[in-house]
Structures are given as structure tokens and as C-alpha cells.
Design an enzyme around this catalytic site. Structure first.
Site, PDB file in Angstrom:
ATOM      1  N   ASP A  67       0.809  -1.222   0.000  1.00  0.00           N
ATOM      2  CA  ASP A  67       0.000   0.000   0.000  1.00  0.00           C
ATOM      3  C   ASP A  67       0.843   1.274   0.000  1.00  0.00           C
ATOM      4  O   ASP A  67       2.063   1.230   0.185  1.00  0.00           O
ATOM      5  CB  ASP A  67      -0.947   0.002   1.219  1.00  0.00           C
ATOM      6  N   ASN A 136      -7.310  -2.860  14.186  1.00  0.00           N
ATOM      7  CA  ASN A 136      -8.705  -3.189  13.841  1.00  0.00           C
ATOM      8  C   ASN A 136      -8.794  -4.387  12.895  1.00  0.00           C
ATOM      9  O   ASN A 136      -9.826  -4.631  12.287  1.00  0.00           O
ATOM     10  CB  ASN A 136      -9.396  -1.968  13.215  1.00  0.00           C
ATOM     11  N   HIS A 138      -7.018  -4.776  10.129  1.00  0.00           N
ATOM     12  CA  HIS A 138      -6.773  -4.525   8.702  1.00  0.00           C
ATOM     13  C   HIS A 138      -5.479  -5.189   8.247  1.00  0.00           C
ATOM     14  O   HIS A 138      -4.546  -5.348   9.022  1.00  0.00           O
ATOM     15  CB  HIS A 138      -6.827  -3.029   8.334  1.00  0.00           C
ATOM     16  N   GLU A 143      -9.651  -1.892   5.359  1.00  0.00           N
ATOM     17  CA  GLU A 143     -10.278  -1.556   6.634  1.00  0.00           C
ATOM     18  C   GLU A 143     -11.572  -2.348   6.837  1.00  0.00           C
ATOM     19  O   GLU A 143     -12.234  -2.725   5.862  1.00  0.00           O
ATOM     20  CB  GLU A 143     -10.622  -0.062   6.643  1.00  0.00           C
TER      21      GLU A 143
HETATM   22  C1  GLP Z   1      -0.171   0.132   8.484  1.00  0.00           C
HETATM   23  C2  GLP Z   1       0.041  -0.720   7.246  1.00  0.00           C
HETATM   24  C3  GLP Z   1      -0.251  -2.180   7.534  1.00  0.00           C
HETATM   25  C4  GLP Z   1       0.399  -2.596   8.834  1.00  0.00           C
HETATM   26  C5  GLP Z   1      -0.141  -1.777   9.960  1.00  0.00           C
HETATM   27  C6  GLP Z   1       0.328  -2.208  11.327  1.00  0.00           C
HETATM   28  O1  GLP Z   1      -1.495   0.488   8.663  1.00  0.00           O
HETATM   29  N1  GLP Z   1      -0.757  -0.296   6.157  1.00  0.00           N
HETATM   30  O2  GLP Z   1       0.194  -2.958   6.454  1.00  0.00           O
HETATM   31  O3  GLP Z   1       0.188  -3.963   9.056  1.00  0.00           O
HETATM   32  O4  GLP Z   1       0.274  -0.451   9.694  1.00  0.00           O
HETATM   33  O5  GLP Z   1       1.437  -1.502  11.714  1.00  0.00           O
HETATM   34  P1  GLP Z   1       2.338  -1.840  12.958  1.00  0.00           P
HETATM   35  O6  GLP Z   1       3.188  -2.987  12.544  1.00  0.00           O
HETATM   36  O7  GLP Z   1       3.152  -0.589  13.148  1.00  0.00           O
HETATM   37  O8  GLP Z   1       1.447  -2.145  14.100  1.00  0.00           O
END
Ligand code: GLP
Length: 243
Positions: A67, A136, A138, A143
């Protein structure tokens, strides 16, 4: 879905790096799906170490990131393009022409998403997809919603995601509220998936992930039906399993 529990974040990252190394050894021309966020940072550090030791070679590897924030260009330190260059690509022998991330500043977003999806197919699909998970549920930026998208698309970020990810933005006002993301189908088509989850604040998330139910309110729950998905946890993230 297979679950592996490692002692701590360092061990989790080392285990994930070995999974990547194995795939590259089997197929030096493989295609990796990569993730951002704080969780895969340890994995990327381990991969750089292995590269410096001469144990891993990225020269023929192709990568697709999950993304990108809408509106950020690659010079922006908060863009995922910048993140990937800074935390991985600048430190290994990958050909940057073979590293793909959705273009956050594309004028025609729909077309950008279509082309991205098409390109993944043209490169033969993703051999190993690395995932993190949002609070959440995702994956990528898919989402929770009544319906989920199959393919790469533009997603409006939820309040919860904006709050969690705002720690990376000094000026919260400047944080994008939309992102281009691979869809649930793009992710599920990966031949193999490793989902990394670390820390006690994700323990509830892990519990929901393995609930035995699939719901669009918790997009990662679909991973339960992937036929080669390994969830790599540290002990803190695994704390509420079987409770
Ligand atoms: C972002 C990315 C996700 C990732 C998420 C969790 O939202 N788009 O791909 O999994 O962060 O991040 P973290 O690893 O910092 O908890």
C-alpha cells in the site's frame, strides 16, 4: 493457518528472515510482497544482516508493496516508498526498477490501481507475502467494512487507523486520510503468507484472528482459509491464546 510462537521480537524477526531466505534459495527470481508499519522493521534489519554476510542475494528479486498513502510522493519521509528505500532497498542489492509500490500521487487513481493489479499478475503473482496487522484487523489498508475489495483500490482510512498511524506523523493535520492498497483478493492469491504480530497490545487482535469465524469487520480473519499462511507471534502477542 499455522501458528509459530517465538520468545521475543528479535527471535520473531530472525524466524521471518529465514522464511524469506528459504524462498529466495528455492527461487532466486521470486516475487515478494512486502509490508510497512513498525512490525516488519526487525525482519528488514535481519535481511540486511544476512545480505551483508553474503547469505542472501536480492539481485533477481521483484517486490510489490501492499500500500501507499494517497497524496505522498517518494521524497516524503512518511511515504511508504521512502520507508522501503530507507529501511531495506537502499541497503541490499535489489534492482530498484524491480521494486513496486502503488503511486500515491497518480492523477488517475483507478487506472493506477488497475495497472498495479495487472503488473502483479504479469510478474507471475506473489510467492511470499509479508503481512502485519492493524489494531482493527486490517491487512494492507483493507479496513473493516460491510464489503471488502478483491483488488487494488483506494481506501478511506478509519479513525482508528488514523490514530494508530499518526505516531509516524509529526504534523497530524498533514496525515493522508486515504491510501491505495492491494485488495483482499490480491493478498489471498499469494502462494505463501507470513503474518508477523508482536507485542502485548496486539494480544487481543491475535485472539480475534484465530476466532474460527470470518467477518468483514475483521479483514485478517479471511487468512484462516489461506492454505499456506503462517502467523509468527512473540510470546507477548500470544499471551491470550487459549484463554
Ligand atoms: C499500516 C500498514 C499495515 C500494517 C499496519 C500495522 O497500517 N498499512 O500494512 O500492518 O500499519 O502496523 P504496525 O506494525 O506498526 O502495528
Amino acid at each position: 493457518m499455522k501458528i509459530v510462537i517465538k520468545k521475543d521480537y528479535v527471535e520473531l524477526s530472525k524466524f521471518a528472515a529465514l522464511e524469506v531466505k528459504n524462498i529466495l534459495e528455492d527461487n532466486p527470481n521470486c516475487t515478494l510482497g512486502l509490508a510497512t508499519g513498525s512490525t516488519p522493521l526487525g525482519l528488514y534489519k535481519e535481511l540486511i544482516k544476512l545480505y551483508n554476510l553474503g547469505e542472501i542475494n536480492f539481485s533477481s528479486v521483484t517486490t510489490f508493496n501492499l500500500d501507499e498513502y494517497r497524496g505522498l510522493n517518494e521524497e516524503d519521509e512518511q511515504s511508504y516508498k521512502y520507508f522501503m528505500n530507507d529501511n531495506l532497498f537502499n541497503h541490499i542489492n535489489i534492482d530498484k526498477n524491480n521494486t513496486f509500490i502503488p503511486n500515491g500521487i497518480a492523477e488517475d487513481v483507478e487506472r493506477e490501481c488497475e495497472n498495479y493489479e495487472k503488473l502483479i499478475g504479469e510478474k507471475g503473482g506473489i510467492d511470499l507475502q509479508v503481512l502485519g496487522i492493524g489494531m482493527n484487523g486490517h491487512i494492507g489498508f483493507n479496513e473493516p467494512n460491510q464489503e471488502l475489495y478483491l483488488n487494488t483500490h483506494l481506501e478511506t482510512l478509519t479513525e482508528e487507523t488514523l490514530n494508530s498511524n499518526s505516531i509516524f506523523f509529526t504534523n497530524k493535520e498533514k496525515m493522508p486520510t486515504e491510501a491505495l492498497t492491494m485488495g483482499i483478493g490480491s493478498i489471498m492469491k499469494a502462494k505463501k503468507i507470513i503474518l508477523l504480530i508482536s507485542g502485548k497490545n496486539k494480544a487481543e487482535v491475535v485472539k480475534k484472528l484465530v476466532s474460527g469465524k470470518i467477518t468483514t469487520d475483521f479483514p485478517a480473519s479471511i487468512l484462516q482459509v489461506h492454505n499456506d499462511c503462517t502467523v509468527i507471534l512473540d510470546e507477548e502477542a500470544a499471551a491470550l491464546l487459549n484463554k
